[in-house]
Design a protein around this motif. Structure first.
Motif, PDB file in Angstrom:
ATOM      1  N   PHE A   1      79.087  11.251  46.149  1.00 21.18           N
ATOM      2  CA  PHE A   1      78.995   9.798  46.082  1.00 21.18           C
ATOM      3  C   PHE A   1      77.674   9.394  45.439  1.00 21.18           C
ATOM      4  O   PHE A   1      76.691  10.117  45.552  1.00 21.18           O
ATOM      5  N   GLY A   2      77.656   8.236  44.822  1.00 19.70           N
ATOM      6  CA  GLY A   2      76.410   7.710  44.279  1.00 19.70           C
ATOM      7  C   GLY A   2      76.614   6.356  43.644  1.00 19.70           C
ATOM      8  O   GLY A   2      77.745   5.930  43.396  1.00 19.70           O
ATOM      9  N   THR A   3      75.501   5.697  43.374  1.00 17.71           N
ATOM     10  CA  THR A   3      75.547   4.429  42.657  1.00 17.71           C
ATOM     11  C   THR A   3      75.661   4.691  41.161  1.00 17.71           C
ATOM     12  O   THR A   3      76.400   4.026  40.463  1.00 17.71           O
ATOM     13  N   PHE A   4      74.910   5.672  40.671  1.00 19.50           N
ATOM     14  CA  PHE A   4      74.926   6.072  39.263  1.00 19.50           C
ATOM     15  C   PHE A   4      74.587   4.908  38.335  1.00 19.50           C
ATOM     16  O   PHE A   4      75.137   4.777  37.250  1.00 19.50           O
ATOM     17  N   ASP A   5      73.636   4.080  38.761  1.00 15.89           N
ATOM     18  CA  ASP A   5      73.173   2.974  37.945  1.00 15.89           C
ATOM     19  C   ASP A   5      72.083   3.503  37.009  1.00 15.89           C
ATOM     20  O   ASP A   5      71.306   4.371  37.382  1.00 15.89           O
TER      21      ASP A   5
ATOM     22  N   GLY B   1      82.795   9.322  44.219  1.00 11.80           N
ATOM     23  CA  GLY B   1      82.823   7.948  44.698  1.00 11.80           C
ATOM     24  C   GLY B   1      81.648   7.185  44.121  1.00 11.80           C
ATOM     25  O   GLY B   1      80.500   7.606  44.276  1.00 11.80           O
ATOM     26  N   VAL B   2      81.928   6.090  43.437  1.00 10.94           N
ATOM     27  CA  VAL B   2      80.896   5.253  42.844  1.00 10.94           C
ATOM     28  C   VAL B   2      80.740   4.013  43.721  1.00 10.94           C
ATOM     29  O   VAL B   2      81.720   3.324  44.011  1.00 10.94           O
ATOM     30  N   SER B   3      79.519   3.749  44.154  1.00  9.70           N
ATOM     31  CA  SER B   3      79.258   2.609  45.045  1.00  9.70           C
ATOM     32  C   SER B   3      79.651   1.291  44.398  1.00  9.70           C
ATOM     33  O   SER B   3      79.272   1.007  43.253  1.00  9.70           O
ATOM     34  N   ALA B   4      80.380   0.484  45.153  1.00 11.08           N
ATOM     35  CA  ALA B   4      80.760  -0.856  44.698  1.00 11.08           C
ATOM     36  C   ALA B   4      79.507  -1.711  44.530  1.00 11.08           C
ATOM     37  O   ALA B   4      78.482  -1.467  45.163  1.00 11.08           O
ATOM     38  N   ASP B   5      79.595  -2.715  43.672  1.00 11.95           N
ATOM     39  CA  ASP B   5      78.467  -3.627  43.476  1.00 11.95           C
ATOM     40  C   ASP B   5      78.002  -4.229  44.797  1.00 11.95           C
ATOM     41  O   ASP B   5      76.806  -4.277  45.087  1.00 11.95           O
ATOM     42  N   ALA B   6      78.950  -4.683  45.625  1.00 15.99           N
ATOM     43  CA  ALA B   6      78.602  -5.310  46.908  1.00 15.99           C
ATOM     44  C   ALA B   6      77.929  -4.311  47.844  1.00 15.99           C
ATOM     45  O   ALA B   6      76.981  -4.660  48.564  1.00 15.99           O
ATOM     46  N   LEU B   7      78.388  -3.055  47.835  1.00 19.84           N
ATOM     47  CA  LEU B   7      77.762  -2.023  48.672  1.00 19.84           C
ATOM     48  C   LEU B   7      76.340  -1.771  48.209  1.00 19.84           C
ATOM     49  O   LEU B   7      75.427  -1.658  49.016  1.00 19.84           O
ATOM     50  N   ASN B   8      76.126  -1.702  46.912  1.00 23.06           N
ATOM     51  CA  ASN B   8      74.786  -1.474  46.377  1.00 23.06           C
ATOM     52  C   ASN B   8      73.850  -2.618  46.760  1.00 23.06           C
ATOM     53  O   ASN B   8      72.702  -2.386  47.122  1.00 23.06           O
TER      54      ASN B   8
ATOM     55  N   GLU C   1      80.244  -2.137  38.509  1.00 22.54           N
ATOM     56  CA  GLU C   1      80.982  -1.002  39.085  1.00 22.54           C
ATOM     57  C   GLU C   1      82.012  -0.468  38.086  1.00 22.54           C
ATOM     58  O   GLU C   1      82.200   0.747  37.980  1.00 22.54           O
ATOM     59  N   ALA C   2      82.652  -1.340  37.335  1.00 26.82           N
ATOM     60  CA  ALA C   2      83.642  -0.895  36.345  1.00 26.82           C
ATOM     61  C   ALA C   2      82.975  -0.056  35.256  1.00 26.82           C
ATOM     62  O   ALA C   2      83.498   0.991  34.849  1.00 26.82           O
ATOM     63  N   GLU C   3      81.811  -0.499  34.797  1.00 22.82           N
ATOM     64  CA  GLU C   3      81.083   0.255  33.769  1.00 22.82           C
ATOM     65  C   GLU C   3      80.602   1.595  34.316  1.00 22.82           C
ATOM     66  O   GLU C   3      80.734   2.629  33.642  1.00 22.82           O
ATOM     67  N   ARG C   4      80.073   1.603  35.528  1.00 23.80           N
ATOM     68  CA  ARG C   4      79.578   2.850  36.137  1.00 23.80           C
ATOM     69  C   ARG C   4      80.722   3.825  36.393  1.00 23.80           C
ATOM     70  O   ARG C   4      80.584   5.027  36.175  1.00 23.80           O
ATOM     71  N   MET C   5      81.878   3.313  36.817  1.00 27.39           N
ATOM     72  CA  MET C   5      83.043   4.182  37.023  1.00 27.39           C
ATOM     73  C   MET C   5      83.523   4.764  35.691  1.00 27.39           C
ATOM     74  O   MET C   5      83.908   5.933  35.632  1.00 27.39           O
ATOM     75  N   ALA C   6      83.467   3.976  34.627  1.00 26.92           N
ATOM     76  CA  ALA C   6      83.874   4.463  33.304  1.00 26.92           C
ATOM     77  C   ALA C   6      82.932   5.564  32.823  1.00 26.92           C
ATOM     78  O   ALA C   6      83.377   6.589  32.296  1.00 26.92           O
ATOM     79  N   ILE C   7      81.636   5.381  33.021  1.00 26.05           N
ATOM     80  CA  ILE C   7      80.647   6.386  32.605  1.00 26.05           C
ATOM     81  C   ILE C   7      80.865   7.684  33.370  1.00 26.05           C
ATOM     82  O   ILE C   7      80.992   8.758  32.781  1.00 26.05           O
TER      83      ILE C   7
ATOM     84  N   ALA D   1      88.225  13.058  39.035  1.00 25.37           N
ATOM     85  CA  ALA D   1      88.697  11.767  39.537  1.00 25.37           C
ATOM     86  C   ALA D   1      87.500  10.955  40.011  1.00 25.37           C
ATOM     87  O   ALA D   1      86.503  11.511  40.475  1.00 25.37           O
ATOM     88  N   VAL D   2      87.622   9.646  39.884  1.00 25.56           N
ATOM     89  CA  VAL D   2      86.568   8.736  40.322  1.00 25.56           C
ATOM     90  C   VAL D   2      87.229   7.614  41.119  1.00 25.56           C
ATOM     91  O   VAL D   2      88.366   7.237  40.840  1.00 25.56           O
ATOM     92  N   PHE D   3      86.537   7.140  42.146  1.00 28.12           N
ATOM     93  CA  PHE D   3      87.062   6.028  42.941  1.00 28.12           C
ATOM     94  C   PHE D   3      85.907   5.140  43.372  1.00 28.12           C
ATOM     95  O   PHE D   3      84.737   5.535  43.301  1.00 28.12           O
ATOM     96  N   LEU D   4      86.224   3.943  43.826  1.00 28.75           N
ATOM     97  CA  LEU D   4      85.221   2.973  44.248  1.00 28.75           C
ATOM     98  C   LEU D   4      84.915   3.156  45.730  1.00 28.75           C
ATOM     99  O   LEU D   4      85.809   3.068  46.569  1.00 28.75           O
TER     100      LEU D   4
END
Length: 140
Positions: A16-20, A43-50, A62-68, A77-80
């Motif tokens: 899991f991570g934010t990956f910002d 798992g990529v942290s949702a904007d609200a979670l961050n 979050e959409a951009e970070r999940m795409a990256i 696989a990637v999920f929010l």
């Protein structure tokens, strides 16, 4: 006549991570996590979670970070990730055999050892998203 042998089931690793402001430290943890199994789920942290966790919105959505993250070769696989309290649910939902986190979280996820192996990987020295954002902000 001998029984047919079944192939071992693939070993799933989850992290899991934010990956910002994606940097080489993020890449290294993903690469090392993928080496611990056959399939890597991130798992990529949702904007609200961050915002709740760090008190600021991510630079990238979050959409951009999940795409990256999803475009990286080791990632299957990637999920929010919408809640830190749902880690156990995410582990079970994705059938994870191994949970990988940075060693800055050492001991914090040992409670999941009843459902999977827990591995804490060393962070890449002198690299942090927060420090990068501060450096970029100071440069303007």
């Amino acid at each position: 006549m001998s029984e047919p042998t079944s192939a071992p089931s693939p070993r799933t690793v989850i992290t899991f991570g934010t990956f910002d402001v994606f940097h080489v430290g993020h890449l290294k943890v993903i690469q090392r996590a993928s080496e611990l199994g056959d399939r890597l789920v991130v798992g990529v942290s949702a904007d609200a979670l961050n915002l709740r966790k760090k008190g600021r919105e991510p630079v990238f959505s979050e959409a951009e970070r999940m795409a990256i993250v999803g475009a990286l070769k080791p990632v299957d696989a990637v999920f929010l990730e919408e809640s830190l309290e749902q880690k156990r649910d995410y582990i079970l939902e994705h059938g994870a055999d191994v949970l990988v986190m940075g060693d800055d979280w050492a001991g914090r996820f040992d409670e999941f050892r009843d459902v999977c192996e827990v591995v804490y990987l060393p962070r890449t020295p002198a690299i942090s998203t927060t420090a990068l954002i501060e450096k970029i902000s100071g440069a303007s």
